[in-house]
Design an enzyme around this catalytic site. Structure first.
Site, PDB file in Angstrom:
ATOM      1  N   ARG A  53      29.594  49.083  51.981  1.00  0.00           N
ATOM      2  CA  ARG A  53      29.370  49.412  53.392  1.00  0.00           C
ATOM      3  C   ARG A  53      28.289  50.484  53.523  1.00  0.00           C
ATOM      4  O   ARG A  53      27.491  50.458  54.465  1.00  0.00           O
ATOM      5  CB  ARG A  53      30.685  49.839  54.042  1.00  0.00           C
ATOM      6  CG  ARG A  53      31.692  48.687  54.123  1.00  0.00           C
ATOM      7  CD  ARG A  53      32.919  49.082  54.860  1.00  0.00           C
ATOM      8  NE  ARG A  53      32.600  49.402  56.231  1.00  0.00           N
ATOM      9  CZ  ARG A  53      33.227  50.363  56.921  1.00  0.00           C
ATOM     10  NH1 ARG A  53      34.185  51.066  56.347  1.00  0.00           N
ATOM     11  NH2 ARG A  53      32.905  50.600  58.164  1.00  0.00           N
ATOM     12  N   VAL A  91      32.226  55.238  60.911  1.00  0.00           N
ATOM     13  CA  VAL A  91      31.766  55.986  59.733  1.00  0.00           C
ATOM     14  C   VAL A  91      30.309  55.658  59.417  1.00  0.00           C
ATOM     15  O   VAL A  91      29.756  56.168  58.447  1.00  0.00           O
ATOM     16  CB  VAL A  91      32.690  55.688  58.519  1.00  0.00           C
ATOM     17  CG1 VAL A  91      34.096  56.243  58.795  1.00  0.00           C
ATOM     18  CG2 VAL A  91      32.760  54.203  58.184  1.00  0.00           C
ATOM     19  N   HIS A  95      36.792  60.071  61.759  1.00  0.00           N
ATOM     20  CA  HIS A  95      37.340  59.308  60.633  1.00  0.00           C
ATOM     21  C   HIS A  95      36.485  59.419  59.390  1.00  0.00           C
ATOM     22  O   HIS A  95      36.624  58.615  58.469  1.00  0.00           O
ATOM     23  CB  HIS A  95      37.505  57.836  61.032  1.00  0.00           C
ATOM     24  CG  HIS A  95      38.634  57.621  62.001  1.00  0.00           C
ATOM     25  ND1 HIS A  95      38.813  56.435  62.675  1.00  0.00           N
ATOM     26  CD2 HIS A  95      39.631  58.435  62.420  1.00  0.00           C
ATOM     27  CE1 HIS A  95      39.875  56.526  63.449  1.00  0.00           C
ATOM     28  NE2 HIS A  95      40.389  57.735  63.323  1.00  0.00           N
ATOM     29  N   CYS A 129      39.098  69.787  45.277  1.00  0.00           N
ATOM     30  CA  CYS A 129      38.882  71.095  45.925  1.00  0.00           C
ATOM     31  C   CYS A 129      38.588  70.999  47.417  1.00  0.00           C
ATOM     32  O   CYS A 129      38.467  72.020  48.103  1.00  0.00           O
ATOM     33  CB  CYS A 129      37.742  71.842  45.220  1.00  0.00           C
ATOM     34  SG  CYS A 129      36.105  71.162  45.521  1.00  0.00           S
TER      35      CYS A 129
HETATM   36  N1  APR Z   1      30.398  45.646  72.868  1.00  0.00           N
HETATM   37  C1  APR Z   1      31.507  46.339  73.245  1.00  0.00           C
HETATM   38  N2  APR Z   1      32.710  46.230  72.641  1.00  0.00           N
HETATM   39  C2  APR Z   1      32.792  45.380  71.595  1.00  0.00           C
HETATM   40  C3  APR Z   1      31.694  44.632  71.127  1.00  0.00           C
HETATM   41  C4  APR Z   1      30.453  44.789  71.814  1.00  0.00           C
HETATM   42  N3  APR Z   1      29.349  44.107  71.459  1.00  0.00           N
HETATM   43  N4  APR Z   1      32.115  43.869  70.079  1.00  0.00           N
HETATM   44  C5  APR Z   1      33.417  44.155  69.897  1.00  0.00           C
HETATM   45  N5  APR Z   1      33.836  45.055  70.807  1.00  0.00           N
HETATM   46  C6  APR Z   1      35.169  45.633  70.959  1.00  0.00           C
HETATM   47  C7  APR Z   1      36.300  44.668  70.671  1.00  0.00           C
HETATM   48  O1  APR Z   1      36.687  43.985  71.861  1.00  0.00           O
HETATM   49  C8  APR Z   1      37.407  45.616  70.177  1.00  0.00           C
HETATM   50  O2  APR Z   1      38.230  46.042  71.254  1.00  0.00           O
HETATM   51  O3  APR Z   1      35.277  46.654  70.011  1.00  0.00           O
HETATM   52  C9  APR Z   1      36.637  46.828  69.633  1.00  0.00           C
HETATM   53  C10 APR Z   1      36.707  46.944  68.128  1.00  0.00           C
HETATM   54  O4  APR Z   1      38.038  47.194  67.791  1.00  0.00           O
HETATM   55  P1  APR Z   1      38.418  47.455  66.264  1.00  0.00           P
HETATM   56  O5  APR Z   1      37.789  46.408  65.413  1.00  0.00           O
HETATM   57  O6  APR Z   1      39.901  47.682  66.211  1.00  0.00           O
HETATM   58  O7  APR Z   1      37.672  48.832  65.896  1.00  0.00           O
HETATM   59  P2  APR Z   1      38.115  50.292  66.300  1.00  0.00           P
HETATM   60  O8  APR Z   1      38.821  50.292  67.609  1.00  0.00           O
HETATM   61  O9  APR Z   1      36.917  51.154  66.152  1.00  0.00           O
HETATM   62  O10 APR Z   1      39.163  50.676  65.141  1.00  0.00           O
HETATM   63  C11 APR Z   1      39.678  51.983  65.181  1.00  0.00           C
HETATM   64  O11 APR Z   1      40.876  51.580  63.120  1.00  0.00           O
HETATM   65  O12 APR Z   1      40.727  50.575  61.062  1.00  0.00           O
HETATM   66  C12 APR Z   1      40.743  51.794  61.709  1.00  0.00           C
HETATM   67  O13 APR Z   1      39.707  53.786  61.046  1.00  0.00           O
HETATM   68  C13 APR Z   1      39.438  52.485  61.474  1.00  0.00           C
HETATM   69  O14 APR Z   1      38.026  53.684  63.009  1.00  0.00           O
HETATM   70  C14 APR Z   1      38.786  52.498  62.848  1.00  0.00           C
HETATM   71  C15 APR Z   1      39.980  52.455  63.784  1.00  0.00           C
END
Ligand code: APR
Length: 233
Positions: free
Chosen positions: A60, A94, A110, A121
């Site tokens: 990543r 991240v 995160h 440490c």
């Molecule tokens: N524009 C706006 N929103 C979008 C787009 C886009 N082009 N593409 C996807 N999304 C939205 C999706 O509808 C979804 O609700 O982004 C969101 C992504 O959700 P997740 O994949 O769950 O990501 P996130 O909410 O950042 O996850 C939170 O979970 O796995 C842990 O630590 C990790 O930081 C992460 C945390």
């Protein structure tokens, strides 16, 4: 909307980086780059299979060179530069796309791919190369450097500063996050409690949509520049 807003707090998630080509976590197949999140993002996972976890974040980290900030990152950076009041971007991501777009008032709650953490440490150090298990820490010399990623079950960074920003906010905006993971998913409730306006910009309704005064559905590269134009008048 802009007239009575002085202090803004913005929460971003994987959705703001999706149009730059970075995978979100909870896509249709529920896998994250081919892995279940729990396999590569828990203290147990890195203890059980350090090579897999280190390799996962190496891949990543390397991918960051292939992607660029999109119009949503750029719009938030422009808002950050122009906004006279308090403003804080708290990202769950991240990746380094907010920084590369020019954002300054930014917290990675995160952790960050381009940072390494010493499990012995506790120091963190900028890191852009691959990070094999057993890499020695330059501070304490122990072979304990790991990806500087906050795993499930670990405490996110800067929660005091984040809590202060939420409590002082007149406007709380959530962008591109599913509202599936706490404490980030709970920020909107604190914002409502202190009387802030609450706005969600997302591709689909999220688990937390019910808490927002307003939800706008669509891609971040359209919704975020529109919002910033409104705020900057
Ligand atoms: N524009 C706006 N929103 C979008 C787009 C886009 N082009 N593409 C996807 N999304 C939205 C999706 O509808 C979804 O609700 O982004 C969101 C992504 O959700 P997740 O994949 O769950 O990501 P996130 O909410 O950042 O996850 C939170 O979970 O796995 C842990 O630590 C990790 O930081 C992460 C945390």
């Amino acid at each position: 909307m802009a007239q009575d807003i002085q202090n803004i707090m913005i929460l971003t998630g994987a959705g703001i980086s999706a149009e730059s080509g970075l995978a979100t976590f909870r896509g249709p197949d529920g896998l994250w780059e081919g892995h279940r999140v729990e396999e590569v993002c828990t203290p147990e996972a890195i203890a059980r299979n350090p090579a897999l976890v280190h390799r996962f974040y190496d891949e990543r980290r390397a991918k960051l060179a292939e992607v660029a900030p999109n119009a949503a990152h750029d719009a938030l950076a422009a808002l950050d530069a122009a906004w006279d009041g308090d403003l804080l971007i708290v990202t769950q991501n991240v990746d380094d796309l907010h920084e590369r777009a020019g954002a300054r008032r930014l917290i990675h709650m995160h952790g960050q791919l381009q940072s390494a953490l010493c499990a012995a440490c506790g120091v963190t150090v900028p890191w852009t190369a691959s990070l094999p298990p057993g890499t020695p820490c330059a501070t304490c010399a122990r072979p304990a450097l790991r990806p500087d990623i906050v795993f499930f079950g670990e405490m996110p960074y800067a929660m005091d500063a984040i809590d202060e920003a939420v409590r002082n906010a007149d406007l709380f905006v959530s962008i591109g996050t599913s509202g599936a993971v706490y404490p980030a998913a709970g920020f909107v409730q604190t914002a409502r409690h202190v009387g802030a306006r609450t706005l969600e910009l997302n591709l689909d309704p999220s688990a937390g949509s019910i808490w927002f005064e307003e939800t706008r559905l669509g891609p971040a590269t359209q919704l975020v520049p529109d919002l910033v134009r409104t705020l900057l008048g």
